[in-house]
Design a protein around this motif. Structure first.
Motif, PDB file in Angstrom:
ATOM      1  N   UNK A 136       0.869  -1.177   0.000  1.00 39.33           N
ATOM      2  CA  UNK A 136       0.000   0.000   0.000  1.00 39.33           C
ATOM      3  C   UNK A 136       0.906   1.227   0.000  1.00 39.33           C
ATOM      4  N   UNK A 137       0.550   2.203  -0.775  1.00 39.05           N
ATOM      5  CA  UNK A 137       1.317   3.443  -0.831  1.00 39.05           C
ATOM      6  C   UNK A 137       0.726   4.433   0.166  1.00 39.05           C
ATOM      7  N   UNK A 138       1.542   4.806   1.126  1.00 39.88           N
ATOM      8  CA  UNK A 138       1.107   5.773   2.125  1.00 39.88           C
ATOM      9  C   UNK A 138       1.378   7.186   1.638  1.00 39.88           C
ATOM     10  N   UNK A 139       0.592   8.139   2.097  1.00 40.66           N
ATOM     11  CA  UNK A 139       0.898   9.542   1.784  1.00 40.66           C
ATOM     12  C   UNK A 139       2.270   9.907   2.332  1.00 40.66           C
ATOM     13  N   UNK A 162      12.483  -2.505  11.384  1.00 37.51           N
ATOM     14  CA  UNK A 162      11.064  -2.815  11.233  1.00 37.51           C
ATOM     15  C   UNK A 162      10.737  -3.035   9.766  1.00 37.51           C
ATOM     16  N   UNK A 163       9.895  -4.005   9.510  1.00 40.61           N
ATOM     17  CA  UNK A 163       9.339  -4.220   8.180  1.00 40.61           C
ATOM     18  C   UNK A 163       7.846  -3.933   8.307  1.00 40.61           C
ATOM     19  N   UNK A 164       7.417  -2.834   7.714  1.00 41.08           N
ATOM     20  CA  UNK A 164       6.063  -2.346   7.906  1.00 41.08           C
ATOM     21  C   UNK A 164       5.057  -3.088   7.041  1.00 41.08           C
ATOM     22  N   UNK A 165       3.920  -3.330   7.603  1.00 37.56           N
ATOM     23  CA  UNK A 165       2.763  -3.867   6.889  1.00 37.56           C
ATOM     24  C   UNK A 165       1.571  -2.991   7.224  1.00 37.56           C
ATOM     25  N   UNK A 166       1.520  -1.811   6.634  1.00 36.41           N
ATOM     26  CA  UNK A 166       0.547  -0.806   7.077  1.00 36.41           C
ATOM     27  C   UNK A 166      -0.906  -1.115   6.717  1.00 36.41           C
TER      28      UNK A 166
END
Length: 173
Positions: A136-139, A162-166
């Protein structure tokens, strides 16, 4: 005025027997067909509850008691990862507070204006059930906040990242 002479027992007698809870557990296991499938499903459901946006409603002490009861019933070891999951949840709350304090002390522009809107659940990937995440592309502002959070985390926990999974549990207020 009419009065009843008899007292009605609203709790069935068999529910008061110690074997009733065993019977109930056996019934639940029979739905899944085998105890290993039941335990696996419980682990996935626990992970889903903790990873969802409703993670602030998870009562760790109650969950720990449930896991301990299930361990007494199922001794195959499939529940050992639950202890790590529950500890991850508890540790994440403490890490979130420490990181927020560290970020509040920096001159990061977003922190000074809106505070730290990130509460991360930091998990040990080896013990949690595999969850498939789609990118997912975050702002830009949230991405910058995420990067600052990661850097603050790395100052507290050196040699880790950290490996993010937003998209799992991402909630905008």
């Amino acid at each position: 005025m009419f009065r009843f002479k008899y007292k009605f027992n609203l709790v069935p007698e068999r529910a008061l027997r110690p074997s009733h809870s065993r019977d109930l557990m056996s019934m639940l296991v029979s739905i899944y067909g085998h105890s290993e499938l039941f335990v696996e499903e419980y682990v996935h459901m626990l992970a889903d509850r903790m990873l969802s946006g409703q993670s602030n409603k998870v009562d760790i002490e109650h969950e720990r008691r449930y896991v301990d009861l299930l361990k007494q019933r199922f001794t195959d070891g499939g529940l050992q990862g639950c202890d790590v999951m529950l500890q991850d949840y508890k540790d994440s709350k403490q890490l979130n507070e420490a990181i927020k304090k560290k970020l509040a002390q920096t001159d990061f522009p977003l922190v000074s204006t809106i505070g730290v809107p990130i509460n991360a659940l930091i998990i040990s990937s080896e013990y949690w059930p595999e969850v498939k995440f789609s990118p997912i592309d975050l702002p830009g502002e949230l991405k910058a906040m995420q990067d600052a959070y990661t850097k603050a985390y790395q100052t507290i926990k050196s040699h880790r990242t950290l490996h993010w999974s937003p998209n799992y549990g991402l909630r905008f207020d």
